[in-house]
Design a protein around this motif. Sequence first.
Motif, PDB file in Angstrom:
ATOM      1  N   MET A  26     -43.966 -50.000 -63.622  1.00  9.84           N
ATOM      2  CA  MET A  26     -45.196 -50.717 -63.915  1.00  9.84           C
ATOM      3  C   MET A  26     -46.365 -49.744 -64.037  1.00  9.84           C
ATOM      4  O   MET A  26     -46.363 -48.663 -63.475  1.00  9.84           O
ATOM      5  CB  MET A  26     -45.483 -51.760 -62.841  1.00  9.84           C
ATOM      6  CG  MET A  26     -46.473 -52.816 -63.283  1.00  9.84           C
ATOM      7  SD  MET A  26     -46.711 -54.117 -62.055  1.00  9.84           S
ATOM      8  CE  MET A  26     -45.137 -54.960 -62.178  1.00  9.84           C
ATOM      9  N   ASP A  30     -51.682 -52.691 -64.312  1.00  8.67           N
ATOM     10  CA  ASP A  30     -50.939 -53.898 -63.986  1.00  8.67           C
ATOM     11  C   ASP A  30     -50.754 -54.043 -62.485  1.00  8.67           C
ATOM     12  O   ASP A  30     -50.867 -55.131 -61.920  1.00  8.67           O
ATOM     13  CB  ASP A  30     -49.575 -53.876 -64.684  1.00  8.67           C
ATOM     14  CG  ASP A  30     -49.721 -54.104 -66.185  1.00  8.67           C
ATOM     15  OD1 ASP A  30     -50.821 -54.507 -66.604  1.00  8.67           O
ATOM     16  OD2 ASP A  30     -48.752 -53.862 -66.921  1.00  8.67           O
ATOM     17  N   ARG A  34     -52.136 -57.034 -60.286  1.00  8.76           N
ATOM     18  CA  ARG A  34     -51.167 -57.822 -59.523  1.00  8.76           C
ATOM     19  C   ARG A  34     -51.527 -57.905 -58.052  1.00  8.76           C
ATOM     20  O   ARG A  34     -51.371 -58.934 -57.398  1.00  8.76           O
ATOM     21  CB  ARG A  34     -49.790 -57.178 -59.692  1.00  8.76           C
ATOM     22  CG  ARG A  34     -48.669 -57.954 -59.097  1.00  8.76           C
ATOM     23  CD  ARG A  34     -48.383 -59.197 -59.913  1.00  8.76           C
ATOM     24  NE  ARG A  34     -47.157 -59.836 -59.479  1.00  8.76           N
ATOM     25  CZ  ARG A  34     -45.944 -59.468 -59.895  1.00  8.76           C
ATOM     26  NH1 ARG A  34     -45.813 -58.503 -60.779  1.00  8.76           N
ATOM     27  NH2 ARG A  34     -44.873 -60.082 -59.447  1.00  8.76           N
TER      28      ARG A  34
END
Lengths: 109, 109
Positions: A26, A30, A34
Amino acid sequence: MELTTFNALAEPSRFRIVDILLKGPMTVGDIAERLEIRQPQASKHLKVLLDAGLVEVKAEANRRNYMLRSEPFMELDSWLNNYREIWNERFDNLDEYLKKLQSEGNKPD
Amino acid sequence: MELTTFNALAEPSRFRIVDILLKGPMTVGDIAERLEIRQPQASKHLKVLLDAGLVEVKAEANRRNYMLRSEPFMELDSWLNNYREIWNERFDNLDEYLKKLQSEGNKPD
DNA sequence: TTTAAATATTCCTTTACAGGAATATTCCCT
DNA sequence: AGGGAATATTCCTGTAAAGGAATATTTAAA
């Protein structure tokens, strides 16, 4: 066993990062999104994880893809081997206790 | 997975205490002597380990015998299960990669 | 070569925590 | 009851580290 592994995992955000990375590589942005943390914090935490060897990074243009490394987890697993006997311990202890009782049967108290 | 477990193990003295207790229950004074730290520090670290559930204590007259508890280690082991697949990951990834390549064979580049 | 996006780094402030020293507590023994 | 040993607790100080905000860096694209 590397203490830095425990150190890295002791911090809540970093623990969550590792958890998230379990699903696959990832990007920094992101991850930050998140976890609902700011990008600089994400970068800092990722640096700690990187230095601890828990993750590796693959630069791809502008973005950096972070992913888990297996080694620290294997090392942790190997370290745990020393402790696995603990959950059989009670039986072992009972065994030894009985033997000890027997061998001490003729000892003056 | 309890973060307190990692937190407790991240500190060098506490890590060593856990390591030493692997050989069996031990007294505060003995632990302090063994680690070459002062008794109050040993007590403090043991309190952290106690609160984290890593050890339990059995009072015996003046002395207190600390010993490992198995639960946190079992929990750690169980947590590690999620990550064990990582060290087979490379094979999986290779597999998926090949499949992906094949399915993309007719895609315009 | 300028612009914008993604990421890293720096500086600052605040907080958590480890160690030291002293003291409190608990228990056994006489 | 009083003394001593083993352990816990408290107070203090220093330090490491996390978060915020701002800025530097890198890269792609126009």
